[in-house]
Design a protein around this motif. Structure first.
Motif, PDB file in Angstrom:
ATOM      1  N   THR A  16      45.106  31.257  37.686  1.00  0.00           N
ATOM      2  CA  THR A  16      45.126  31.814  36.526  1.00  0.00           C
ATOM      3  C   THR A  16      43.814  31.859  35.895  1.00  0.00           C
ATOM      4  O   THR A  16      42.705  31.445  36.566  1.00  0.00           O
ATOM      5  CB  THR A  16      45.921  30.726  35.516  1.00  0.00           C
ATOM      6  OG1 THR A  16      45.106  29.516  35.513  1.00  0.00           O
ATOM      7  CG2 THR A  16      47.320  30.654  36.173  1.00  0.00           C
ATOM      8  N   SER A  17      43.458  32.575  34.865  1.00  0.00           N
ATOM      9  CA  SER A  17      42.013  32.620  34.383  1.00  0.00           C
ATOM     10  C   SER A  17      41.580  31.367  33.751  1.00  0.00           C
ATOM     11  O   SER A  17      40.068  31.319  33.763  1.00  0.00           O
ATOM     12  CB  SER A  17      41.899  33.757  33.433  1.00  0.00           C
ATOM     13  OG  SER A  17      42.892  33.180  32.328  1.00  0.00           O
ATOM     14  N   ASN A  40      46.154  36.891  39.943  1.00  0.00           N
ATOM     15  CA  ASN A  40      46.493  35.924  38.845  1.00  0.00           C
ATOM     16  C   ASN A  40      47.906  36.228  38.030  1.00  0.00           C
ATOM     17  O   ASN A  40      48.445  37.440  37.861  1.00  0.00           O
ATOM     18  CB  ASN A  40      45.429  36.549  37.799  1.00  0.00           C
ATOM     19  CG  ASN A  40      45.335  35.831  36.478  1.00  0.00           C
ATOM     20  OD1 ASN A  40      46.011  35.517  35.804  1.00  0.00           O
ATOM     21  ND2 ASN A  40      44.083  35.604  36.267  1.00  0.00           N
ATOM     22  N   GLU A  42      48.877  35.303  35.206  1.00  0.00           N
ATOM     23  CA  GLU A  42      48.850  35.932  33.891  1.00  0.00           C
ATOM     24  C   GLU A  42      49.188  37.464  34.008  1.00  0.00           C
ATOM     25  O   GLU A  42      49.770  38.019  33.162  1.00  0.00           O
ATOM     26  CB  GLU A  42      47.745  35.677  33.319  1.00  0.00           C
ATOM     27  CG  GLU A  42      47.492  34.078  32.806  1.00  0.00           C
ATOM     28  CD  GLU A  42      46.293  33.684  32.617  1.00  0.00           C
ATOM     29  OE1 GLU A  42      45.651  33.709  31.260  1.00  0.00           O
ATOM     30  OE2 GLU A  42      45.194  33.679  33.676  1.00  0.00           O
ATOM     31  N   ASP A  43      48.363  37.995  35.141  1.00  0.00           N
ATOM     32  CA  ASP A  43      48.492  39.410  35.177  1.00  0.00           C
ATOM     33  C   ASP A  43      49.601  40.109  36.019  1.00  0.00           C
ATOM     34  O   ASP A  43      49.993  41.191  35.802  1.00  0.00           O
ATOM     35  CB  ASP A  43      47.170  40.037  35.757  1.00  0.00           C
ATOM     36  CG  ASP A  43      46.012  39.914  34.938  1.00  0.00           C
ATOM     37  OD1 ASP A  43      46.225  39.765  33.647  1.00  0.00           O
ATOM     38  OD2 ASP A  43      44.874  39.504  35.884  1.00  0.00           O
ATOM     39  N   ALA A  44      50.279  39.177  36.747  1.00  0.00           N
ATOM     40  CA  ALA A  44      51.271  39.441  37.671  1.00  0.00           C
ATOM     41  C   ALA A  44      52.390  38.377  37.616  1.00  0.00           C
ATOM     42  O   ALA A  44      52.513  37.758  38.628  1.00  0.00           O
ATOM     43  CB  ALA A  44      50.855  39.478  39.157  1.00  0.00           C
TER      44      ALA A  44
END
Length: 86
Positions: A16-17, A40, A42-44
């Motif tokens: 995660t970021s 990530n 959050e993106d996937a």
């Protein structure tokens, strides 16, 4: 769900970021020249279920997948290098 098992000699790392442990491991891998694919969550978000599955229901990152299909949660650089060498 897309393929998560990496090619021989590399790893797939779920991150995660906001994860400091992820940032640290990515830096160590880059310095040592260990190839990795970052996913990530959050993106996937389609990968969240997989990460929870290998972590006993927890969304723990970094979760690393090795070429043999096994996974480790927040492994050290030494563990990653050892598992890739065997």
């Amino acid at each position: 769900m897309p393929k998560v098992t990496p090619d021989e000699g590399s790893i797939t790392m779920f991150t995660t970021s906001w994860c400091g442990y992820c940032t640290r491991l990515k830096g160590q891998l880059a310095r040592e020249g260990v190839p990795y694919t970052e996913i990530n969550l959050e993106d996937a978000p389609e990968h969240i279920e997989f990460v929870e599955q290998v972590n006993g229901g927890n969304r723990t990152v970094p979760t690393v997948v090795f070429p043999d299909g096994s996974a480790a949660t927040n492994p050290s650089l030494a563990e990653v290098k050892q598992r890739l060498a065997s």
